[in-house]
Design an enzyme around this catalytic site. Sequence first.
Site, PDB file in Angstrom:
ATOM      1  N   CYS A   1       0.858  -1.182   0.000  1.00 24.09           N
ATOM      2  CA  CYS A   1       0.000   0.000   0.000  1.00 24.09           C
ATOM      3  C   CYS A   1       0.895   1.233   0.000  1.00 24.09           C
ATOM      4  O   CYS A   1       2.066   1.148  -0.370  1.00 24.09           O
ATOM      5  CB  CYS A   1      -0.974  -0.028   1.182  1.00 24.09           C
ATOM      6  SG  CYS A   1      -0.190   0.034   2.804  1.00 24.09           S
TER       7      CYS A   1
ATOM      8  N   ARG B   1      -3.375  -0.554   5.398  1.00 25.34           N
ATOM      9  CA  ARG B   1      -3.965  -1.635   4.598  1.00 25.34           C
ATOM     10  C   ARG B   1      -3.055  -2.845   4.429  1.00 25.34           C
ATOM     11  O   ARG B   1      -3.496  -3.988   4.612  1.00 25.34           O
ATOM     12  CB  ARG B   1      -4.364  -1.101   3.214  1.00 25.34           C
ATOM     13  CG  ARG B   1      -5.522  -0.141   3.273  1.00 25.34           C
ATOM     14  CD  ARG B   1      -5.674   0.605   1.976  1.00 25.34           C
ATOM     15  NE  ARG B   1      -4.565   1.523   1.747  1.00 25.34           N
ATOM     16  CZ  ARG B   1      -4.367   2.234   0.667  1.00 25.34           C
ATOM     17  NH1 ARG B   1      -5.217   2.117  -0.338  1.00 25.34           N
ATOM     18  NH2 ARG B   1      -3.351   3.059   0.561  1.00 25.34           N
TER      19      ARG B   1
ATOM     20  N   ASP C   1      -8.334   3.607   0.995  1.00 30.50           N
ATOM     21  CA  ASP C   1      -7.390   4.060   2.022  1.00 30.50           C
ATOM     22  C   ASP C   1      -8.151   4.552   3.254  1.00 30.50           C
ATOM     23  O   ASP C   1      -8.896   5.533   3.159  1.00 30.50           O
ATOM     24  CB  ASP C   1      -6.546   5.197   1.428  1.00 30.50           C
ATOM     25  CG  ASP C   1      -5.420   5.618   2.335  1.00 30.50           C
ATOM     26  OD1 ASP C   1      -5.409   5.211   3.511  1.00 30.50           O
ATOM     27  OD2 ASP C   1      -4.543   6.364   1.863  1.00 30.50           O
TER      28      ASP C   1
HETATM   29  P1  4NP Z   1      -1.825   2.834   4.051  1.00 32.80           P
HETATM   30  O1  4NP Z   1      -2.446   4.206   4.607  1.00 32.80           O
HETATM   31  O2  4NP Z   1      -1.277   3.144   2.678  1.00 32.80           O
HETATM   32  O3  4NP Z   1      -2.989   1.921   4.012  1.00 32.80           O
HETATM   33  O4  4NP Z   1      -0.754   2.421   5.037  1.00 32.80           O
HETATM   34  C1  4NP Z   1      -1.728   5.395   4.643  1.00 32.80           C
HETATM   35  C2  4NP Z   1      -0.821   5.616   5.648  1.00 32.80           C
HETATM   36  C3  4NP Z   1      -0.138   6.814   5.707  1.00 32.80           C
HETATM   37  C4  4NP Z   1      -0.375   7.785   4.748  1.00 32.80           C
HETATM   38  C5  4NP Z   1      -1.274   7.548   3.728  1.00 32.80           C
HETATM   39  C6  4NP Z   1      -1.953   6.362   3.677  1.00 32.80           C
HETATM   40  N1  4NP Z   1       0.304   9.022   4.820  1.00 32.80           N
HETATM   41  O5  4NP Z   1       0.006   9.912   4.004  1.00 32.80           O
HETATM   42  O6  4NP Z   1       1.184   9.195   5.686  1.00 32.80           O
END
Ligand code: 4NP
Length: 154
Positions: free
Chosen positions: A10, A16, A125
């Site tokens: 991800c 995720r 997300d």
């Molecule tokens: P992930 O969610 O891709 O599902 O781990 C996110 C975690 C952090 C960020 C964006 C999405 N961020 O912008 O820091």
Amino acid sequence: MSRPALLFVCLGNICRSPMAEGALRAAADKAGIDVFVDSVGTGSWHIGEPPDPRAQDEMKRHGVSIAGLKGRQINAEDYRRFTHIFALDDDNLEVIRQRAPSDASAEIMLLLDMVEERQGQPVADPYFGGADGFARTWEDVSAAADALVAKFRR
Ligand code: 4NP
């Protein structure tokens, strides 16, 4: 077939993809199948960090601990070491494909392509939303984990 090695990808590797990793580990353990599993992010912001507390809480509700995981970013070796790389959404799928080294051997695809009637869909997300988003993420990654266990059991 050699032992499957599955990588979930991800953006941050704190919501995720660690949830997908935990769901698959639990489903594979239950089914007694031997797979190597890991998760990474395409981004670098959360390297070395444990999963988001909301992701940990949601997994705990389903009896799975992901507390010990640490954020890591995808690297060139991952494309050779893993047999399958699953992107959690289209943006990450595109980045993974762009960064693939010329000798990449992993099969690269969207995670929900494994789930009947969910082909082409992203795992949304949940980072900027509320707890209900994480419940949705669980629904998606656990459906994918069940489909993957069925695929690799054969
Ligand atoms: P992930 O969610 O891709 O599902 O781990 C996110 C975690 C952090 C960020 C964006 C999405 N961020 O912008 O820091």
